[in-house]
Design an enzyme around this catalytic site. Structure first.
Site, PDB file in Angstrom:
ATOM      1  N   ARG A  54      -5.725  80.439  59.006  1.00  0.00           N
ATOM      2  CA  ARG A  54      -6.978  79.653  59.075  1.00  0.00           C
ATOM      3  C   ARG A  54      -6.814  79.698  57.396  1.00  0.00           C
ATOM      4  O   ARG A  54      -8.190  80.739  57.288  1.00  0.00           O
ATOM      5  CB  ARG A  54      -8.026  79.955  59.846  1.00  0.00           C
ATOM      6  N   ARG A  78     -19.189  71.815  69.385  1.00  0.00           N
ATOM      7  CA  ARG A  78     -19.044  72.896  69.788  1.00  0.00           C
ATOM      8  C   ARG A  78     -19.741  74.047  69.279  1.00  0.00           C
ATOM      9  O   ARG A  78     -19.652  75.612  69.519  1.00  0.00           O
ATOM     10  CB  ARG A  78     -17.455  73.151  68.724  1.00  0.00           C
ATOM     11  N   ASN A  86     -10.051  73.085  70.715  1.00  0.00           N
ATOM     12  CA  ASN A  86     -11.610  73.712  70.252  1.00  0.00           C
ATOM     13  C   ASN A  86     -11.972  71.906  69.579  1.00  0.00           C
ATOM     14  O   ASN A  86     -13.221  71.390  70.724  1.00  0.00           O
ATOM     15  CB  ASN A  86     -11.948  74.561  68.759  1.00  0.00           C
ATOM     16  N   ASP A  87     -11.609  71.419  68.690  1.00  0.00           N
ATOM     17  CA  ASP A  87     -11.999  70.282  68.706  1.00  0.00           C
ATOM     18  C   ASP A  87     -12.087  68.850  69.474  1.00  0.00           C
ATOM     19  O   ASP A  87     -12.092  67.795  69.351  1.00  0.00           O
ATOM     20  CB  ASP A  87     -11.309  69.409  66.697  1.00  0.00           C
ATOM     21  N   HIS A 103       2.666  97.975  49.801  1.00  0.00           N
ATOM     22  CA  HIS A 103       3.835  97.921  50.576  1.00  0.00           C
ATOM     23  C   HIS A 103       3.588  99.185  51.392  1.00  0.00           C
ATOM     24  O   HIS A 103       4.539  99.021  52.138  1.00  0.00           O
ATOM     25  CB  HIS A 103       5.371  97.682  49.869  1.00  0.00           C
ATOM     26  N   GLU A 156      -6.036  67.097  66.541  1.00  0.00           N
ATOM     27  CA  GLU A 156      -7.427  67.500  67.461  1.00  0.00           C
ATOM     28  C   GLU A 156      -8.769  66.742  67.209  1.00  0.00           C
ATOM     29  O   GLU A 156      -9.737  67.162  67.762  1.00  0.00           O
ATOM     30  CB  GLU A 156      -7.806  68.394  66.436  1.00  0.00           C
ATOM     31  N   CYS A 159      -2.376  75.527  70.200  1.00  0.00           N
ATOM     32  CA  CYS A 159      -3.478  76.495  69.255  1.00  0.00           C
ATOM     33  C   CYS A 159      -4.998  76.607  69.586  1.00  0.00           C
ATOM     34  O   CYS A 159      -6.165  77.817  69.092  1.00  0.00           O
ATOM     35  CB  CYS A 159      -3.314  76.217  67.970  1.00  0.00           C
ATOM     36  N   ARG A 199      -1.885  76.266  57.832  1.00  0.00           N
ATOM     37  CA  ARG A 199      -2.867  75.077  57.687  1.00  0.00           C
ATOM     38  C   ARG A 199      -3.901  74.863  56.724  1.00  0.00           C
ATOM     39  O   ARG A 199      -4.379  75.695  56.115  1.00  0.00           O
ATOM     40  CB  ARG A 199      -3.948  75.186  58.680  1.00  0.00           C
TER      41      ARG A 199
END
Ligand code: PEP
Ligand code: MG
Length: 540
Positions: free
Chosen positions: A276, A443, A432-433, A169, A409, A480, A312
């Protein structure tokens, strides 16, 4: 750059208690002294660095621990000094944490050691002299976050410590105060003497002792250009992402590492729209334990608290991680995302437990990747219920009913948005997907890169439809995909009218800048015109 001021190590003397009663009082006075110091630091933090208030609260909680007080009281009643009682209580825990293989736990051990050291010095009625540190580089064995805040207040220009880690910290706080710091220098701090001229380079973790004129000049140039960039960023960070006709967007960050997290804080992200989490698996090269996940999630949530953080669930499988299963003929269409997790219920439950526990004190949301059916969302909700019960039975603190979002997605999810809406607290559009699956274009495969067009009207008609459903149903939408970083997409995104846009930390400032020059009404008009049949092809 500055002269060294050494914060002298503690004298190790132990006082003799006259009576247990006096000793207990001495302990309580020390605790109260420390509490007053930390509360003062908390008040400063509220005004100057609100992000670190939760850190100071966690230190104050250690002081408030009834169990700690009770065990010290018992030891003192049995004739032990307060110092020895504290050491007996803390040292085994500190030792265990510091011997752990996990770097996050090692850092927690270091922090507890700092609390112990401060309590011991408060018992000796030692105080840090803040008055002599203005413009100096403070060198110390260790510093607590509150000391860092007070040193910063007193005008210190850099810190060097012997112990501490990059996730401690103290380090986090120094970073958020933009105070140059080199932490954990070990025995090398012994080479620094009071009055030495030094440069503290927090970017590379280097301390330059007795720098030459040439080195000084190089660092001065570096410092000036860095400060200039920061000033511009910080000025912009506090402005709202609002169009000229008053439509407000929440700009969030997509993150995959602790480095991204710090960058997101710097540029004034209003939350984390996408963590992610699978990157933790990729970095470790193995599946993390529940405790490892908890440390990571809690750290992220704490840094952004009270702003929201969306975790996620692992988007594993596909080309991201292979846990020893046979290679799939078509990974993008195989056991990926929620399909992968539902086939491994214990892995899913472990992650749900870690996220729920991290949500105890913070604004945490959960997001399900690669959804293509309603049953997948129902299954996750069922698992959440089971896990909540497990945590209740085990007496573990957890966040209770946290919001659960569905990633849109796949074209299937977009087309059944109406049926997913009652099961979702929010939607998150992953362009993206969605582009890959709508256009049937890999992709990540260079040979078809030309065909991978995230501006394709087929993709945007799906997106528009999802937003309409969500708004009719009264559920918020976050967008996103990476296209958020694309300058030409901003007008379309603004025209969509979603509540939140989540993008790379490095793209946030520019995105905000563009939004602030647009009109929502006009952007909406252009988008609908572009997507209407016969309205012409959108350009890349
Ligand atoms: C997406 O698919 O748009 C998304 C945000 O998720 P990822 O890029 O991690 O697949
Ligand atoms: Mg995706």
């Amino acid at each position: 750059m500055g002269r060294v001021v050494i914060l002298s190590p503690l004298a190790g003397g132990v006082s003799r208690p006259e009576e247990a009663h006096d000793e207990w009082q001495r302990y309580q006075v020390a605790v109260e002294t420390l509490r007053a110091e930390w509360e003062q630091a908390r008040r400063i933090a509220e005004a100057e660095a609100p992000g670190v208030v939760p850190i100071l609260d966690s230190y104050l909680r250690v002081l408030d621990e009834v169990v700690v007080g009770e065990r010290i009281r018992e030891a003192i009643a049995a004739g032990t000094t307060a110092e020895r009682a504290l050491r007996q209580l803390f040292e085994p825990i500190i030792g265990r944490l510091r011997r752990s293989a996990d770097i996050l736990l090692q850092d927690r051990g270091t922090e507890l050691e700092q609390v112990l050291q401060r309590l011991l010095s408060a018992l000796q009625q030692q105080r840090v002299e803040y008055s002599r540190v203005a413009g100096a580089i403070v060198v110390a064995t260790a510093l607590t976050p509150s000391e860092v805040l007070l040193l910063h207040r007193a005008g210190v220009c850099g810190i060097v410590t012997a112990v501490g880690g990059i996730t401690s910290h103290t380090t986090i706080l120094a970073r958020s105060l933009q105070l140059p710091a080199v932490i954990g220098l070990g025995k090398a701090v012994g080479a620094l003497a009071e009055g030495d001229s030094v440069i503290v380079d927090g970017y590379t973790g280097v301390v330059v002792l007795h720098p030459s004129q040439e080195t000084r000049r190089r660092y001065e140039r570096h410092r000036d250009s860095t400060q200039w960039r920061r000033r511009i960023l910080m000025r912009f960070a506090s402005l709202p992402a609002q169009t000229i006709d008053g439509r407000r967007y929440r700009l969030m960050a997509n993150i995959a590492s602790l480095h991204d997290l710090e960058e997101a804080l710097l540029v004034g992200a209003e939350g984390i729209g996408l963590v992610r989490t699978e990157l933790l698996v990729v970095q470790l090269g193995r599946l993390p334990s529940e405790e490892e996940q908890l440390q990571w999630y809690r750290h992220i949530a704490e840094r952004f608290s009270p702003r929201p953080v969306v975790f996620r669930l692992f988007d594993l499988g596909g080309d991201k991680y292979n846990d020893g299963g046979p290679p799939e003929p078509n990974p993008a269409l195989g056991m990926r995302g929620i399909r992968f997790l539902l086939a491994r219920p214990e892995l899913l439950r472990q992650q749900l437990r870690a996220v729920l526990r991290a949500a105890t004190w913070h604004n945490v949301r959960l997001l399900i990747p690669m959804v293509s059916t309603e049953s997948e969302v129902r299954a996750v909700r069922r698992e959440l219920e089971i896990v909540r019960q497990q945590l209740r039975d085990a007496g573990e603190l957890h966040g209770g009913e946290i919001p659960v979002g569905v990633m849109v997605e796949t074209p299937a999810a977009a087309l059944i948005a109406e049926r997913l809406a009652p099961l979702a607290d929010f939607f998150s559009i992953g362009s993206n997907d969605l582009t890959q699956y709508t256009l049937a274009v890999d992709r990540a495969y260079g040979a078809v890169a030309e065909l991978y067009d995230p501006f394709h009207p087929a993709v945007w008609r799906l997106i528009l439809q999802v937003v309409e459903v969500a708004h009719r149903r009264g559920i918020p939408v976050c967008f996103c995909g990476e296209i958020t970083a694309h300058a030409q997409a901003t007008e379309w995104l603004v025209g969509l009218g979603v509540e939140e846009l989540s993008t790379l930390p490095a793209a946030i400032v520019a995105l905000k800048h563009r939004i602030r020059r647009l009109s929502f009404q006009q952007a909406r008009h252009h988008l609908l015109e572009r997507l209407a049949f016969g309205g012409g092809e959108p350009t890349k």
